[in-house]
Design a protein around this motif. Structure first.
Motif, PDB file in Angstrom:
ATOM      1  N   PHE A   7      47.286  56.826  52.864  1.00  0.00           N
ATOM      2  CA  PHE A   7      47.645  55.925  51.771  1.00  0.00           C
ATOM      3  C   PHE A   7      47.049  54.552  52.029  1.00  0.00           C
ATOM      4  O   PHE A   7      46.609  54.237  53.138  1.00  0.00           O
ATOM      5  N   GLU A   8      47.020  53.734  50.976  1.00  0.00           N
ATOM      6  CA  GLU A   8      46.532  52.364  51.066  1.00  0.00           C
ATOM      7  C   GLU A   8      47.665  51.407  50.725  1.00  0.00           C
ATOM      8  O   GLU A   8      48.535  51.728  49.917  1.00  0.00           O
ATOM      9  N   VAL A   9      47.609  50.219  51.324  1.00  0.00           N
ATOM     10  CA  VAL A   9      48.597  49.182  51.051  1.00  0.00           C
ATOM     11  C   VAL A   9      47.872  47.885  50.721  1.00  0.00           C
ATOM     12  O   VAL A   9      46.891  47.521  51.388  1.00  0.00           O
ATOM     13  N   LEU A  10      48.346  47.208  49.690  1.00  0.00           N
ATOM     14  CA  LEU A  10      47.877  45.865  49.351  1.00  0.00           C
ATOM     15  C   LEU A  10      49.080  44.942  49.368  1.00  0.00           C
ATOM     16  O   LEU A  10      50.037  45.152  48.630  1.00  0.00           O
ATOM     17  N   ALA A  11      49.053  43.935  50.249  1.00  0.00           N
ATOM     18  CA  ALA A  11      50.135  42.960  50.339  1.00  0.00           C
ATOM     19  C   ALA A  11      49.618  41.592  49.917  1.00  0.00           C
ATOM     20  O   ALA A  11      48.565  41.152  50.383  1.00  0.00           O
ATOM     21  N   ILE A  12      50.370  40.918  49.045  1.00  0.00           N
ATOM     22  CA  ILE A  12      50.021  39.579  48.553  1.00  0.00           C
ATOM     23  C   ILE A  12      51.161  38.628  48.900  1.00  0.00           C
ATOM     24  O   ILE A  12      52.334  38.911  48.599  1.00  0.00           O
ATOM     25  N   GLY A  13      50.845  37.510  49.531  1.00  0.00           N
ATOM     26  CA  GLY A  13      51.864  36.525  49.871  1.00  0.00           C
ATOM     27  C   GLY A  13      52.234  35.660  48.678  1.00  0.00           C
ATOM     28  O   GLY A  13      51.517  35.591  47.675  1.00  0.00           O
TER      29      GLY A  13
ATOM     30  N   GLY B  28      48.136  34.783  50.683  1.00  0.00           N
ATOM     31  CA  GLY B  28      47.157  35.583  51.397  1.00  0.00           C
ATOM     32  C   GLY B  28      47.086  37.010  50.865  1.00  0.00           C
ATOM     33  O   GLY B  28      47.984  37.488  50.165  1.00  0.00           O
ATOM     34  N   ILE B  29      46.018  37.691  51.199  1.00  0.00           N
ATOM     35  CA  ILE B  29      45.784  39.073  50.765  1.00  0.00           C
ATOM     36  C   ILE B  29      45.460  39.918  51.988  1.00  0.00           C
ATOM     37  O   ILE B  29      44.599  39.551  52.792  1.00  0.00           O
ATOM     38  N   VAL B  30      46.144  41.049  52.136  1.00  0.00           N
ATOM     39  CA  VAL B  30      45.798  42.026  53.165  1.00  0.00           C
ATOM     40  C   VAL B  30      45.736  43.399  52.503  1.00  0.00           C
ATOM     41  O   VAL B  30      46.698  43.836  51.877  1.00  0.00           O
TER      42      VAL B  30
ATOM     43  N   THR C 262      48.808  32.078  57.957  1.00  0.00           N
ATOM     44  CA  THR C 262      47.910  33.127  58.419  1.00  0.00           C
ATOM     45  C   THR C 262      48.385  34.510  57.965  1.00  0.00           C
ATOM     46  O   THR C 262      49.576  34.795  57.940  1.00  0.00           O
ATOM     47  N   SER C 263      47.420  35.361  57.628  1.00  0.00           N
ATOM     48  CA  SER C 263      47.707  36.761  57.315  1.00  0.00           C
ATOM     49  C   SER C 263      47.270  37.620  58.488  1.00  0.00           C
ATOM     50  O   SER C 263      46.411  37.237  59.277  1.00  0.00           O
ATOM     51  N   SER C 264      47.889  38.813  58.614  1.00  0.00           N
ATOM     52  CA  SER C 264      47.534  39.668  59.741  1.00  0.00           C
ATOM     53  C   SER C 264      47.887  41.108  59.432  1.00  0.00           C
ATOM     54  O   SER C 264      48.514  41.419  58.428  1.00  0.00           O
ATOM     55  N   ARG C 265      47.505  41.995  60.330  1.00  0.00           N
ATOM     56  CA  ARG C 265      47.904  43.396  60.287  1.00  0.00           C
ATOM     57  C   ARG C 265      48.094  43.863  61.708  1.00  0.00           C
ATOM     58  O   ARG C 265      47.616  43.246  62.658  1.00  0.00           O
ATOM     59  N   SER C 266      48.808  45.011  61.888  1.00  0.00           N
ATOM     60  CA  SER C 266      48.924  45.589  63.226  1.00  0.00           C
ATOM     61  C   SER C 266      47.584  46.198  63.613  1.00  0.00           C
ATOM     62  O   SER C 266      46.742  46.487  62.765  1.00  0.00           O
ATOM     63  N   ASN C 267      47.364  46.396  64.899  1.00  0.00           N
ATOM     64  CA  ASN C 267      46.051  46.837  65.369  1.00  0.00           C
ATOM     65  C   ASN C 267      46.002  48.315  65.716  1.00  0.00           C
ATOM     66  O   ASN C 267      45.278  48.727  66.614  1.00  0.00           O
TER      67      ASN C 267
END
Length: 506
Positions: free
Chosen positions: A48-54, A71-73, A162-167
């Motif tokens: 699946f895909e995820v789009l997160a907007i702050g 921010g956009i991730v 700052t925006s981020s994601r897990s690695n």
């Protein structure tokens, strides 16, 4: 699919999400979460895909700067690399939606910065989900406000978060933008910083807030506020909206400083309050200069989830049974599925005395999509009169036309009894000059005659005649071009019925 919402924030439970596409036509599900929520992902999901907007920043007051964008991730999650059978049933993911920052109501205070949006796997389910999956979309900076005269510290816009994601190795990042800076108020050269900076102010004009794609424009010496930076359009999630555009700066003329991406961000005002952000993650506009005009509120963030239905494991059978009902002379089939994804229908196939010559005898509609048990039943009421070993199998079709077969089941059927009052000959026959004659003419009283010639596969030809002499001709015509095998002739007249087996040879 089930969703649990946080009742302490916003709308009541059950009102924190909506479908942008339920996948029934496109095959792609897109879900928008607009309040704090728990997404219980469907069992067997592989990708699946995820789009997160702050949340975006609010605009400043009094020739205020526009609010910066959230921010956009955007990331792609491949569950199948770590959990080959996909997610367990109702694997939960926590979703927090960042609120947009409030516009300033005081020329000595900046607009508020937006809050962070988060998509996160539950620690309890890390193993079943194949890892930790977390996206953090930072909030946008608030726009600066005028302090009366030259700008001071309050005139500078805030920086974006700052925006981020897990690695995790099976969580592939597609797009990542930090929250953008807010625009500066008039006469201040300090727009907020971030992935995209806010614009600088000028005489009686605020700078535009930074957008995801471009920085905010500077206010100019003609007292025109700067336009907000442009947002980003992600067509795979939404073909209509731009996300995370900057808000426009306020001004002291009749000129309106536009929010980024043709008004996706809030417009700045020249004689009034700034406009609120118009699309998720887009900044609020700066207030005008002529009074105590307020800044516009930044738009809240959003989280969207997208997955192809084809990336969910296919149908699973709990059981498939067959039984012979001797009293009703029917074949009773029953089966159940543990889950179904894109299941169009079941085609019921039958073969008599072998497992090579299959024919479709009927079909049963599928449930389409289900993650719980679904039971089915079917009665075969047209069993061959000659009896024999009857074999059944299910041919399950997806919406796209793909199909799979079930296991094969069988029943044993006795032939129907008969008392001969008719003679059929020659037998065996080649079909030429075939004859049907009544042995005792007294048993026939001019009733309407009906014949069924039943092939070895169970298919039949119905012949209805008023004169006995016409029956032989019709059966001979039927046998022309037919394959060798054992055929059954059913003769019905009045309340009487009789069956004859005929061997056709070529």
């Amino acid at each position: 699919f089930t969703y649990a919402c946080d009742d302490s924030v916003g709308p009541p439970s059950g009102d924190c999400w909506k479908y942008l596409d339920d996948g029934s036509v496109s095959g792609v599900v897109i879900i928008e979460f607009f309040e704090n929520c728990v997404w219980n992902a469907p069992k067997g999901l592989l990708e699946f895909e995820v789009l997160a907007i702050g949340g975006a920043g609010g605009g400043g007051a009094h020739s205020g700067g526009g609010g910066g964008s959230g921010g956009i991730v955007h990331a792609f999650v491949n569950i199948g690399e770590a959990a080959v059978f996909g997610l367990l049933s109702d694997t939960p993911f926590q979703i927090s939606i960042g609120e947009g920052g409030l516009g300033s109501t005081d020329k000595d205070q900046k607009g508020s910065s937006g809050e962070t949006s988060i998509f996160n796997s539950s620690s309890t389910y890390h193993t079943s989900a194949g890892g930790i999956y977390k996206l953090t979309a930072g909030g946008g900076g608030g726009g600066g406000s005028d302090s009366g005269g030259g700008g001071n510290a309050s005139g500078r816009g805030d920086s974006g978060n700052t925006s981020s994601r897990s690695n995790e190795s099976n969580m592939i990042q597609k797009t990542l933008y930090d929250g953008a800076g807010g625009g500066a108020s008039h006469s201040d050269n300090g727009g907020g910083t971030g992935r995209r900076n806010g614009g600088n102010g000028n005489t009686h004009s605020g700078g535009g807030g930074g957008g995801a794609v471009s920085t905010g424009a500077n206010g100019n010496s003609s007292e025109r506020g700067g336009s907000g930076g442009d947002g980003l359009q992600l067509n795979q999630f939404d073909r209509v909206r731009f996300f995370s555009a900057g808000g426009g700066g306020g001004s002291n003329t009749t000129f309106t400083a536009l929010g980024g991406s043709i008004g996706a961000g809030g417009n700045g005002a020249y004689n009034g309050s700034g406009q609120e952000g118009q699309t998720p993650g887009s900044g609020g506009g700066g207030g005008g200069h002529s009074g105590t005009e307020n800044g516009g509120k930044g738009a809240k963030g959003v989280v969207l989830v997208r997955y192809e239905i084809a990336r969910i494991l296919p149908i699973e059978y709990l059981y498939f049974n067959s039984n012979y009902n001797s009293q009703a002379r029917t074949g009773e089939l029953s089966w159940a599925t543990a889950k179904e994804w894109e299941n169009s229908h079941f085609e019921i196939e039958r073969s008599v005395n072998n497992v090579k010559e299959w024919e479709a005898i009927d079909e049963v509609a599928g449930a389409g999509f289900s993650d719980s048990e679904v039971a089915y039943n079917y009665s075969d009421m047209k069993l061959p009169v000659g009896g024999g070993n009857i074999f059944y199998r299910l041919k399950q079709y997806d919406f796209n036309g793909d199909f799979t077969y079930s296991n094969t089941k069988s029943i044993k059927v006795e032939p129907l009894p008969s008392t001969s009052k008719w003679k059929v000959f020659p037998n065996p026959t080649t079909g030429d000059s075939f004859n049907i004659e009544i042995l005792d003419p007294s048993t026939y009283r001019d009733e309407s005659l009906t014949l069924r010639v039943i092939a070895p596969t169970g298919q039949f030809e119905l012949i209805q005649k008023d004169q006995m002499q016409e029956m032989s001709t019709q059966v001979s015509n039927y046998f022309e071009g037919k394959a060798s095998g054992v055929y059954t002739i059913e003769i019905a007249w009045g309340a009487n019925r009789e069956y004859h087996k005929v061997i056709l040879r070529r």
